[in-house]
Design a protein around this motif. Structure first.
Motif, PDB file in Angstrom:
ATOM      1  N   GLY A 147       0.737  -0.737  -0.260  1.00 17.97           N
ATOM      2  CA  GLY A 147      -0.055  -0.483   0.091  1.00 17.97           C
ATOM      3  C   GLY A 147       0.609   1.495  -0.003  1.00 17.97           C
ATOM      4  N   MET A 148      -0.013   2.252  -0.418  1.00 16.25           N
ATOM      5  CA  MET A 148       0.817   3.545  -0.464  1.00 16.25           C
ATOM      6  C   MET A 148       0.104   4.672   0.482  1.00 16.25           C
ATOM      7  SD  MET A 148       3.263   5.551  -1.956  1.00 16.25           S
ATOM      8  CE  MET A 148       3.662   5.726  -3.411  1.00 16.25           C
ATOM      9  N   ASN A 149      -0.075   5.777   0.801  1.00 17.92           N
ATOM     10  CA  ASN A 149      -0.136   6.691   1.034  1.00 17.92           C
ATOM     11  C   ASN A 149      -0.399   7.865   0.482  1.00 17.92           C
ATOM     12  OD1 ASN A 149      -2.211   8.852   2.814  1.00 17.92           O
ATOM     13  ND2 ASN A 149      -0.498   8.905   4.208  1.00 17.92           N
ATOM     14  N   TYR A 150      -1.568   8.789  -0.370  1.00 19.33           N
ATOM     15  CA  TYR A 150      -1.056   9.511  -1.018  1.00 19.33           C
ATOM     16  C   TYR A 150      -1.679  10.951  -0.709  1.00 19.33           C
ATOM     17  CZ  TYR A 150      -0.508   6.063  -4.643  1.00 19.33           C
ATOM     18  OH  TYR A 150      -0.022   5.064  -5.612  1.00 19.33           O
ATOM     19  N   LEU A 151      -2.479  10.870   0.163  1.00 17.11           N
ATOM     20  CA  LEU A 151      -3.005  11.869   0.505  1.00 17.11           C
ATOM     21  C   LEU A 151      -2.499  12.317   2.006  1.00 17.11           C
ATOM     22  CD1 LEU A 151      -6.782  11.683  -0.159  1.00 17.11           C
ATOM     23  CD2 LEU A 151      -4.950  12.308  -1.509  1.00 17.11           C
ATOM     24  N   ALA A 152      -2.824  13.942   1.704  1.00 20.78           N
ATOM     25  CA  ALA A 152      -2.159  14.619   3.228  1.00 20.78           C
ATOM     26  C   ALA A 152      -2.912  14.389   4.561  1.00 20.78           C
ATOM     27  CB  ALA A 152      -1.122  16.257   3.016  1.00 20.78           C
ATOM     28  N   GLU A 203      -9.657  14.906   4.972  1.00 21.43           N
ATOM     29  CA  GLU A 203     -10.392  15.905   3.130  1.00 21.43           C
ATOM     30  C   GLU A 203     -10.464  14.059   2.451  1.00 21.43           C
ATOM     31  OE1 GLU A 203      -7.230  19.185   2.978  1.00 21.43           O
ATOM     32  OE2 GLU A 203      -6.859  17.579   0.965  1.00 21.43           O
ATOM     33  N   TRP A 204     -10.123  13.197   2.514  1.00 22.82           N
ATOM     34  CA  TRP A 204      -9.958  11.821   2.405  1.00 22.82           C
ATOM     35  C   TRP A 204     -11.674  11.351   2.983  1.00 22.82           C
ATOM     36  CZ3 TRP A 204     -10.695   9.070  -1.933  1.00 22.82           C
ATOM     37  CH2 TRP A 204     -10.454   7.683  -2.193  1.00 22.82           C
ATOM     38  N   GLU A 205     -12.100  11.505   4.077  1.00 19.45           N
ATOM     39  CA  GLU A 205     -13.250  11.077   3.897  1.00 19.45           C
ATOM     40  C   GLU A 205     -14.525  12.516   3.751  1.00 19.45           C
ATOM     41  OE1 GLU A 205     -12.390  11.153   8.461  1.00 19.45           O
ATOM     42  OE2 GLU A 205     -11.335   9.255   8.828  1.00 19.45           O
ATOM     43  N   SER A 206     -14.089  13.678   4.396  1.00 16.72           N
ATOM     44  CA  SER A 206     -15.240  14.500   3.493  1.00 16.72           C
ATOM     45  C   SER A 206     -15.503  14.505   2.242  1.00 16.72           C
ATOM     46  CB  SER A 206     -15.030  15.854   4.078  1.00 16.72           C
ATOM     47  OG  SER A 206     -14.215  15.922   5.056  1.00 16.72           O
ATOM     48  N   TRP A 207     -14.494  14.221   1.344  1.00 12.34           N
ATOM     49  CA  TRP A 207     -14.857  13.851  -0.096  1.00 12.34           C
ATOM     50  C   TRP A 207     -15.841  12.455  -0.394  1.00 12.34           C
ATOM     51  CZ3 TRP A 207     -14.460  10.675  -4.673  1.00 12.34           C
ATOM     52  CH2 TRP A 207     -14.785  11.486  -5.062  1.00 12.34           C
ATOM     53  N   THR A 208     -15.191  11.758   0.174  1.00 11.11           N
ATOM     54  CA  THR A 208     -16.197  10.497   0.065  1.00 11.11           C
ATOM     55  C   THR A 208     -17.820  10.792   0.684  1.00 11.11           C
ATOM     56  OG1 THR A 208     -15.291   9.454   1.911  1.00 11.11           O
ATOM     57  CG2 THR A 208     -13.793   8.622  -0.311  1.00 11.11           C
ATOM     58  N   SER A 209     -17.528  11.233   1.454  1.00  4.08           N
ATOM     59  CA  SER A 209     -18.927  11.730   2.015  1.00  4.08           C
ATOM     60  C   SER A 209     -19.086  12.339   0.912  1.00  4.08           C
ATOM     61  CB  SER A 209     -18.522  12.225   3.436  1.00  4.08           C
ATOM     62  OG  SER A 209     -18.634  11.428   4.578  1.00  4.08           O
ATOM     63  N   GLU A 210     -19.268  13.465   0.644  1.00  2.27           N
ATOM     64  CA  GLU A 210     -19.789  14.024  -0.221  1.00  2.27           C
ATOM     65  C   GLU A 210     -20.232  13.483  -1.514  1.00  2.27           C
ATOM     66  OE1 GLU A 210     -20.531  17.155   0.126  1.00  2.27           O
ATOM     67  OE2 GLU A 210     -20.245  17.780   2.574  1.00  2.27           O
ATOM     68  N   PRO A 237      -7.719   2.814  -2.690  1.00  2.05           N
ATOM     69  CA  PRO A 237      -8.221   4.396  -0.350  1.00  2.05           C
ATOM     70  C   PRO A 237      -7.067   4.569  -0.069  1.00  2.05           C
ATOM     71  CG  PRO A 237      -7.444   1.083  -0.541  1.00  2.05           C
ATOM     72  CD  PRO A 237      -7.079   1.664  -1.716  1.00  2.05           C
ATOM     73  N   ALA A 238      -6.990   5.917  -0.733  1.00  2.00           N
ATOM     74  CA  ALA A 238      -5.920   7.026  -1.194  1.00  2.00           C
ATOM     75  C   ALA A 238      -5.669   7.638  -0.349  1.00  2.00           C
ATOM     76  CB  ALA A 238      -6.217   8.315  -1.880  1.00  2.00           C
ATOM     77  N   HIS A 239      -6.054   7.500   1.632  1.00  7.04           N
ATOM     78  CA  HIS A 239      -5.178   7.540   2.656  1.00  7.04           C
ATOM     79  C   HIS A 239      -5.544   6.784   3.423  1.00  7.04           C
ATOM     80  CE1 HIS A 239      -4.119   9.127   6.355  1.00  7.04           C
ATOM     81  NE2 HIS A 239      -3.340  10.166   6.019  1.00  7.04           N
ATOM     82  N   GLY A 286      -7.274   4.353  -9.578  1.00 11.72           N
ATOM     83  CA  GLY A 286      -8.037   4.731  -9.167  1.00 11.72           C
ATOM     84  C   GLY A 286      -7.979   5.635  -8.038  1.00 11.72           C
ATOM     85  N   VAL A 287      -7.353   5.787  -8.208  1.00 19.75           N
ATOM     86  CA  VAL A 287      -5.940   7.606  -7.678  1.00 19.75           C
ATOM     87  C   VAL A 287      -6.878   8.825  -7.675  1.00 19.75           C
ATOM     88  CG1 VAL A 287      -3.918   8.191  -6.560  1.00 19.75           C
ATOM     89  CG2 VAL A 287      -4.373   5.510  -7.378  1.00 19.75           C
ATOM     90  N   LEU A 288      -7.111   9.729  -6.170  1.00 21.95           N
ATOM     91  CA  LEU A 288      -7.691  10.053  -6.463  1.00 21.95           C
ATOM     92  C   LEU A 288      -7.149  11.418  -5.712  1.00 21.95           C
ATOM     93  CD1 LEU A 288     -11.140   9.502  -5.649  1.00 21.95           C
ATOM     94  CD2 LEU A 288     -10.196   9.931  -8.417  1.00 21.95           C
ATOM     95  N   MET A 289      -6.086  12.219  -6.319  1.00 22.90           N
ATOM     96  CA  MET A 289      -5.686  13.491  -5.631  1.00 22.90           C
ATOM     97  C   MET A 289      -4.773  14.838  -6.168  1.00 22.90           C
ATOM     98  SD  MET A 289      -1.489  11.494  -5.646  1.00 22.90           S
ATOM     99  CE  MET A 289      -1.133  11.496  -6.641  1.00 22.90           C
ATOM    100  N   ASP A 290      -5.108  16.129  -5.821  1.00 21.13           N
ATOM    101  CA  ASP A 290      -5.277  16.757  -6.481  1.00 21.13           C
ATOM    102  C   ASP A 290      -3.673  17.330  -7.410  1.00 21.13           C
ATOM    103  OD1 ASP A 290      -7.537  17.288  -5.358  1.00 21.13           O
ATOM    104  OD2 ASP A 290      -6.397  18.942  -3.589  1.00 21.13           O
TER     105      ASP A 290
END
Length: 484
Positions: free
Chosen positions: A244-249, A253-260, A296-298, A380-384
């Motif tokens: 695995g890799m943790n892509y997000l800081a 933000e990950w939890e908020s985006w998936t909820s939104e 799971p980007a984070h 399937g990797v989501l990041m800015d």
């Protein structure tokens, strides 16, 4: 309602320093064009050392074999060869590449589907062959006999592990002999013991699920005992990759985006994706159905920390940590990390070509590159991306935009997700996609519609400054020559 939904990438160390040097980035992109791949060979050596620290913590020996398919860079491969790393190759071409890069045969693991030519070179060079079937072992034994080659070290890859206690679903795999039916495997190895030396057993699961991997390691321990009872002498276990890799800081933000995204699929907020794409989620009568099909980007535990967690996991069969069981048997442990070994090792630069509106209130940003040059959607990797302005940033604050590619195809979006940037991009700006060295950089790159593919450069420090050379010009001892 706050509409800005950042997914800021985790960027650290040398990669952060490099991507903060905006004049340098514009200089190299101006010289070599867009798209442009950057790799950091010094970082991959540091990552290998982090895996070795886990080995030392558990008092284990063995090999760390980089999964070459994750990136085709010569600089990264040569840097690993220079620090005693290993290579997991999955094709004849990859095997030729790592032999030419300086890897000793004992540090090469040949995996993947194997042609007779691939098997011959593997046997001729004396590398370890990780075999998926009885047929493959028989073919290899025949090649050894026909060409009077030395005995070849082999691993027997297993799959479909049975579990004890709590049920753990073990997904079907194309690769490996079923762990519940190993008798034919032991028979062929015993029959050809003068040609094939069973080094041990292996697995490689297409998952980051810890329970499934722990069950597979438990199954390999049992298979090692079974092989011994059949007169064989296995002494190593290869647990593959998938750390695995943790892509997000920011986990928030990950939890908020998936909820939104869920709210957007239900129509409770404006869309966050192109044409309402749900990444596997759908609205059925006001209820969300389906499964979110993204990486799971984070991840709070990834890479070497994931390996450590696995080795500390208790065996369901023996009620002791799996790492302790490997050590008690004096087995070597082999791993095959791909993206985890390339953490913070690279980035892709894309130049902004055009910025406009689509008539529906959305901003479209066309870049000099396409979805095969930075494979976010495919994996399937989501990041800015990071915005690298050419001059003064545009006024107006954060901007939500869709990134489109240079192919004459409706589907050519760099990401279907609306990307939020600190300001509206302008033509001539760069977008830097960070931490893309593992599978996201050149895994699927191609010259569709005769568009150019990315050049790759190796970047390294020289005092306080960054220097570079073309990827194939980099060597651990001469890579500083011929620089710009």
């Amino acid at each position: 309602m706050r509409l800005v939904r950042y997914l800021q990438p985790r960027v650290e160390g040398d990669l952060r320093s490099l991507l903060d040097d905006h004049p340098w980035l514009h200089q190299v992109a101006g010289a070599l064009g867009s798209p442009l791949n950057l790799v950091l060979p010094d970082q991959v050596a540091r990552n290998a050392e982090r895996f070795r620290e886990v080995y030392r913590a558990h008092h284990l020996s063995g090999g760390i074999y980089f999964a070459h398919k994750a990136n085709r860079s010569s600089a990264l491969i040569r840097a690993l060869a220079g620090v005693g790393g290993g290579a997991d190759v999955a094709s004849l071409g990859e095997l030729q590449h790592v032999l030419a890069a300086g890897f000793a045969p004992e540090r090469i693991m040949a995996t993947g589907p194997k042609s007779r030519e691939y098997l011959w070179l593997a046997a001729r060079a004396g590398v370890i062959v990780n075999a998926d079937s009885v047929t493959e072992l028989s073919d290899l034994a025949g090649i050894v006999a026909a060409h009077a080659l030395p005995r070849v070290r082999v691993m027997a890859r297993l799959s479909g592990f049975a579990t004890t206690g709590t049920t753990v679903l073990s997904r079907a795999s194309r690769f490996g002999t079923p762990a519940t039916g190993t008798a034919p495997l032991w028979d062929v190895l015993a029959e050809h013991r003068d040609r094939l030396d069973l080094l041990g057993v292996a697995y490689h699961l297409d998952t980051v699920g810890l329970p499934e991997k722990a069950a597979a390691l438990d199954g390999c321990l049992s298979a090692m005992d079974d092989a011994g009872r059949h007169g064989l002498n296995p002494r190593a276990i290869d647990i593959g990759g998938g750390f695995g890799m943790n892509y997000l800081a920011d986990a928030g933000e990950w939890e908020s985006w998936t909820s939104e995204l869920t709210a957007a699929v239900l129509g409770r907020r404006p869309p966050l994706t192109w044409n309402g794409h749900g990444y596997g989620l759908r609205n059925e009568g006001g209820t969300v159905r389906g499964t979110l099909g993204v990486y799971p980007a984070h991840r709070t535990v990834a890479g070497p920390d994931y390996l450590d967690r696995l080795l500390r996991t208790e065996s369901t069969a023996h009620r002791r940590p799996l790492g302790e069981l490997v050590l008690d048997h004096l087995y070597e442990l082999y791993v095959e990390p791909g993206r985890a070994l390339l953490d913070q090792c690279g980035a892709v630069l894309l130049r902004v070509e055009d910025v406009g509106d689509d008539g529906r209130g959305e901003t479209l940003v066309r870049v000099a590159g396409n979805g095969t040059d930075v494979g976010l959607e495919q994996h399937g990797v989501l990041m800015d991306p990071l915005l690298v302005p050419r001059g003064t940033p545009a006024p107006g604050g954060p901007a939500g935009v869709y990134l489109t590619g240079n192919l004459c195809l409706e589907a050519d979006l760099i990401t279907r997700r609306k990307v939020f940037l600190p300001s509206r991009p302008q033509p001539g700006d760069l977008l830097a996609f960070a931490n893309t060295a593992g599978y996201l950089m050149d895994f699927s790159a191609g010259a569709a519609l005769m568009q150019p593919t990315a050049r790759t450069i190796a970047a390294y420090r020289s005092g306080d400054a960054w220097r570079w050379c073309l990827d194939d010009r980099y060597w651990p001892v001469t890579g500083r020559e011929g620089t710009r």
